[in-house]
Design a protein around this motif. Sequence first.
Motif, PDB file in Angstrom:
ATOM      1  N   ASN A 143       0.859  -1.175   0.000  1.00 60.29           N
ATOM      2  CA  ASN A 143       0.000   0.000   0.000  1.00 60.29           C
ATOM      3  C   ASN A 143       0.895   1.225   0.000  1.00 60.29           C
ATOM      4  N   GLN A 144       1.030   1.844  -1.182  1.00 64.31           N
ATOM      5  CA  GLN A 144       1.928   2.981  -1.368  1.00 64.31           C
ATOM      6  C   GLN A 144       3.353   2.570  -0.986  1.00 64.31           C
ATOM      7  N   ALA A 145       3.965   3.185   0.015  1.00 64.30           N
ATOM      8  CA  ALA A 145       5.372   2.897   0.321  1.00 64.30           C
ATOM      9  C   ALA A 145       5.544   1.857   1.419  1.00 64.30           C
ATOM     10  N   ASN A 163      12.003  -3.331  -5.107  1.00 63.97           N
ATOM     11  CA  ASN A 163      10.865  -2.423  -5.262  1.00 63.97           C
ATOM     12  C   ASN A 163      11.237  -1.062  -4.687  1.00 63.97           C
ATOM     13  N   GLN A 208       9.662   1.601  -4.763  1.00 62.40           N
ATOM     14  CA  GLN A 208       8.518   2.365  -4.255  1.00 62.40           C
ATOM     15  C   GLN A 208       8.245   2.076  -2.778  1.00 62.40           C
ATOM     16  N   VAL A 209       8.796   0.978  -2.278  1.00 59.78           N
ATOM     17  CA  VAL A 209       8.579   0.576  -0.889  1.00 59.78           C
ATOM     18  C   VAL A 209       9.788   0.953  -0.045  1.00 59.78           C
ATOM     19  N   THR A 255       3.120   5.144   8.387  1.00 59.35           N
ATOM     20  CA  THR A 255       2.752   6.152   7.389  1.00 59.35           C
ATOM     21  C   THR A 255       3.736   7.317   7.437  1.00 59.35           C
ATOM     22  N   SER A 277       7.297   6.094   6.289  1.00 57.75           N
ATOM     23  CA  SER A 277       7.395   5.880   4.844  1.00 57.75           C
ATOM     24  C   SER A 277       7.400   7.186   4.050  1.00 57.75           C
ATOM     25  N   SER A 278       7.080   8.309   4.717  1.00 59.78           N
ATOM     26  CA  SER A 278       7.118   9.611   4.037  1.00 59.78           C
ATOM     27  C   SER A 278       8.513  10.226   4.051  1.00 59.78           C
TER      28      SER A 278
END
Length: 251
Positions: free
Chosen positions: A10-12, A44, A46-47, A197, A200-201
Amino acid sequence: MNPFVNVEINQAVATITFFHPQSNSFPSSQLKQLTEAITQLNDNSQVSVIVLKSEGEKAFCAGASFDELLQVDTIEKGRAFFSGFAHVINAMRKSNKIIVGRIQGKTVGGGVGIVAACDYTFAHTDAAIKLSELAIGIGPFVIEPAVSRKIGMPAMSEMTLEATEWKTAQWAHKNMLFTRLFDSYETMDASLDVFVTQLSSFNPEALFEMKKVLWKDTEHWDTLLLERAEISGTLVLSDFTKNALNAFKKK
């Protein structure tokens, strides 16, 4: 349900969930699946964060599969089985993602090593821990470096030698195996979501560089943990261990 290792992204944030009907214990096939799941996420970009969790509420991980341990009849098979935990811990150590553990229930043996290899952990107050290996004639040789790195050798010695005693989640929190402790699953999961969250930002390159700093001076574990696996793989062949495992299964 059948045993599984699932990955959801889920997203990152990637969430790896494992399950086995015998209290989330690990046969060698699932140790391999978990190693591959962690390793494949390295590609990956993106993660940047992995959440590692197990299914259910009663047990996070019961460690090695006793059924498979009873089938070990050669040093080679024993070494291969315990190498499974070595590969998981090394995959976690070398992952280019920060790994956050969700520890909802009791954890034994190799499961404690997996918890220790997480970079940060959220745990429930029901999550007692135990290193029972000496009680069945072996020892926590493979996971010792990871656990000692987190809680120190004095606490590691206490856990290992008190092989029949559960240590409370509060003990694990005091000794830094659990980073954060909760008495509510809802509060724990809400806090976990907020944390990952935000984490991961952050700049993924900075997270990766920090990961390398956190695991400095562990490069020799590629060899060390496999050497430890051979010790366990030899000891599991003893009559003491076979009798202890059979007695445990009859309880």
